[in-house]
Design an enzyme around this catalytic site. Structure first.
Site, PDB file in Angstrom:
ATOM      1  N   LYS A   1      12.872  30.953   2.827  1.00 51.57           N
ATOM      2  CA  LYS A   1      14.300  30.688   2.729  1.00 51.57           C
ATOM      3  C   LYS A   1      14.462  29.163   2.609  1.00 51.57           C
ATOM      4  O   LYS A   1      14.374  28.444   3.598  1.00 51.57           O
ATOM      5  CB  LYS A   1      15.020  31.217   3.971  1.00 51.57           C
TER       6      LYS A   1
ATOM      7  N   GLY B   1      17.084  24.549  15.199  1.00 50.48           N
ATOM      8  CA  GLY B   1      15.810  24.995  15.752  1.00 50.48           C
ATOM      9  C   GLY B   1      15.966  25.690  17.092  1.00 50.48           C
ATOM     10  O   GLY B   1      15.306  26.695  17.372  1.00 50.48           O
TER      11      GLY B   1
ATOM     12  N   GLU C   1       9.582  22.151  13.447  1.00 54.54           N
ATOM     13  CA  GLU C   1       9.487  20.711  13.209  1.00 54.54           C
ATOM     14  C   GLU C   1      10.906  20.214  13.045  1.00 54.54           C
ATOM     15  O   GLU C   1      11.569  20.508  12.048  1.00 54.54           O
ATOM     16  CB  GLU C   1       8.632  20.427  11.965  1.00 54.54           C
TER      17      GLU C   1
ATOM     18  N   CYS D   1      12.749  13.114   8.462  1.00 52.34           N
ATOM     19  CA  CYS D   1      12.814  13.364   9.905  1.00 52.34           C
ATOM     20  C   CYS D   1      12.031  12.320  10.691  1.00 52.34           C
ATOM     21  O   CYS D   1      12.374  11.988  11.830  1.00 52.34           O
ATOM     22  CB  CYS D   1      12.297  14.767  10.217  1.00 52.34           C
TER      23      CYS D   1
ATOM     24  N   GLU E   1      20.203  11.124  15.449  1.00 56.50           N
ATOM     25  CA  GLU E   1      19.607  11.085  14.127  1.00 56.50           C
ATOM     26  C   GLU E   1      20.706  11.021  13.059  1.00 56.50           C
ATOM     27  O   GLU E   1      21.621  11.836  13.048  1.00 56.50           O
ATOM     28  CB  GLU E   1      18.735  12.321  13.900  1.00 56.50           C
TER      29      GLU E   1
END
Length: 493
Positions: free
Chosen positions: A178, A236, A253, A287, A387
């Site tokens: 996906k 996540g 991750e 990331c 982030e």
């Protein structure tokens, strides 16, 4: 106008609902295609196909490892032939400069070759055991996990997909990929290559559509044996909760807010170059980006002067013409970055360059933002803690080694980090104290298929790449073989 469809059980199909979503070129805002907007029924079909492929026909998992390897080597060869086309597709869909797309595809080719070679190498082990039950031979073998769902992000559409697809397929699993909703274009080419290379029907399935719906369906399904995800920490966490239903194997991750510590003995020009690569590569949409610079006070002024000069001189524009900076992947992500920039200004950080949308040089219709450097930052600022996922970097100063380490670790994340110093003993000492899974000394961002990639803390669990990346898609089975034809004699009556 390109139509991007699902690939389920060896067939290209639209979403059952017939719904699609526009795919946008971020350099100019043009619609370049329409992608299937799949729903629950499409997910169920993909799971059924993968399950039948693995537990029913079993053609791929039962195939000798060398035969699987041969097919994956063919995938790599076909990717090489398609590189010119794929590079353009990746750049038009994502926005990264063409040379970066070309470099990504070289890495993708190597990734498939690496795992094609690795799967034929020795694995498992044999063990000397006691003879309490008579002589026995104890050994282990590595087997595929089963049906694996792989969810990938938009920042490296083809590359991160390869990080998951190559080891998962090499191990003999049946997979469902996906990709991110907004960057499906290169995946369609890749799955066409899978078909040409001879991967059996049902062993590799592609489903396009909204991440929340599809990701949740895959994570909750008891017919999915393993799920891996690269993306934000918040998503996540939701996948991890949903996957608890059948305690499926999981790899995550996630986000990062990675530090670069600069000591006073460095070559400043070299450090500036690596700092630019750390934060401005791929428009900062990485990331592991080096988004926090922690620099010794004694070299702060000289470093910042050169860093700002270089950032201000970066070219921005059409990614097909290979500027230094291309567009942000979407208008939504552009607005997120601009929001963080305004927060940084309001919280008192000094914006030394950038800090605004770039509209000149034919960029008015695209999603461009100027490279942005914030100075005089503190650890409690939002732009230091959260982030941003764009070309925005913060600068903080330190005086002692211990202070630098504490600042580097003052984050919920632990994906990456770097140390710049000519004192090798100090470099090793400090890098061992950084709580992160990927670290660099006197450089930033190099990544290798042979070495594991993943983070500590809220940056995730598990590893991509290397031998560890293959093991994410394998189970270890213990086999104990009795070599004594007699009775065990354990009971006397």
């Amino acid at each position: 106008m390109k139509e991007y469809q699902n690939y389920i059980n060896g067939e290209w199909t639209p979403a059952i609902s017939g719904k699609t979503t526009d795919i946008i070129n971020p350099a100019n805002g043009d619609v370049i295609g329409h992608a299937a907007l799949s729903g629950k029924e499409d997910v169920e079909l993909a799971i059924k196909a993968a399950k039948e492929s693995f537990y029913g026909a079993g053609e791929w998992r039962r195939m000798p490892a060398q035969d699987r390897a041969d097919i994956l080597f063919k995938v790599a060869d076909l990717l090489g032939e398609a590189k010119p086309e794929l590079s353009v597709i990746e750049t038009e869909n994502h926005g990264k400069p063409l040379r970066e797309s070309e470099a990504d595809i070289d890495d993708v080719i190597h990734c498939f070759k690496y795992y094609a070679g690795l799967i034929t190498k020795p694995c498992g082990g044999s063990y000397e055991v006691n003879d309490g039950f008579g002589p026995m031979h104890s050994y282990t073998i590595h087997e595929p996990v089963g049906v694996c769902a792989l969810i990938t992000p938009w920042n490296y559409p083809l590359l991160i997909a390869a990080w998951k697809l190559a080891p998962a397929l090499a191990a003999g699993n049946s997979i469902i990929l996906k990709p991110a909703t907004i960057t499906p274009a290169s995946m369609v080419v890749l799955f066409d290559i899978f078909e040409k290379a001879g991967i059996p029907k049902g062993a590799a399935n592609l489903i396009l559509g909204p991440g929340g719906l599809i990701g949740n369906e895959l994570a909750e399904s008891k017919d999915i044996d393993c799920i891996t995800f690269t993306g934000s920490t918040v998503v996540g966490q939701s996948i991890m909760r949903a996957a608890a239903g059948n305690v499926k194997k999981i790899g995550l991750e996630l986000g990062g807010k990675s530090p670069s510590i600069l000591f006073p003995d460095i070559d400043i020009e070299r450090a500036v170059e690596w700092a630019m690569l750390g934060i401005f590569l791929n428009q900062g949409e990485i990331c592991s980006a080096g988004s926090r610079i922690i620099i010794h006070k004694s070299i702060h002024d000289e470093f910042v002067k050169r860093f700002v000069e270089r950032a201000n001189n970066m070219t921005i524009g059409d990614p097909m013409k290979n500027p230094d900076i291309g567009p942000i992947v979407s208008e939504a992500q552009l607005n997120t970055i601009l929001k963080y920039i305004e927060i940084g200004k309001k919280e008192g950080a000094d914006c030394l360059c950038g800090g605004e949308r770039h509209m000149a040089d034919g960029c008015a219709d695209g999603f461009f933002v100027r490279p942005t450097i914030f100075d005089n930052c503190t650890s409690d600022m939002t732009i230091v803690k959260e982030e941003i996922f764009g070309p925005v970097v913060t600068i903080q100063t330190f005086e002692t080694e211990e202070e630098a380490i504490a600042m580097a670790n003052d984050t919920d994340y632990g994906l990456a980090g770097a140390v710049f110093t000519n004192d090798h003993m100090r470099a090793i000492r400090v890098v061992k104290e950084i709580r992160a899974g990927i670290t660099w000394i006197n450089c930033y961002n190099p990544c290798f298929n042979e070495a594991p990639w993943g983070g500590y803390k809220m940056s995730g669990i598990g590893r991509d790449l290397g031998v560890h990346g293959l093991e994410e898609y394998q189970e270890i089975k213990q086999i104990n073989d009795s070599l004594d034809p007699g009775l065990p004699g354990w009971y006397t009556n």
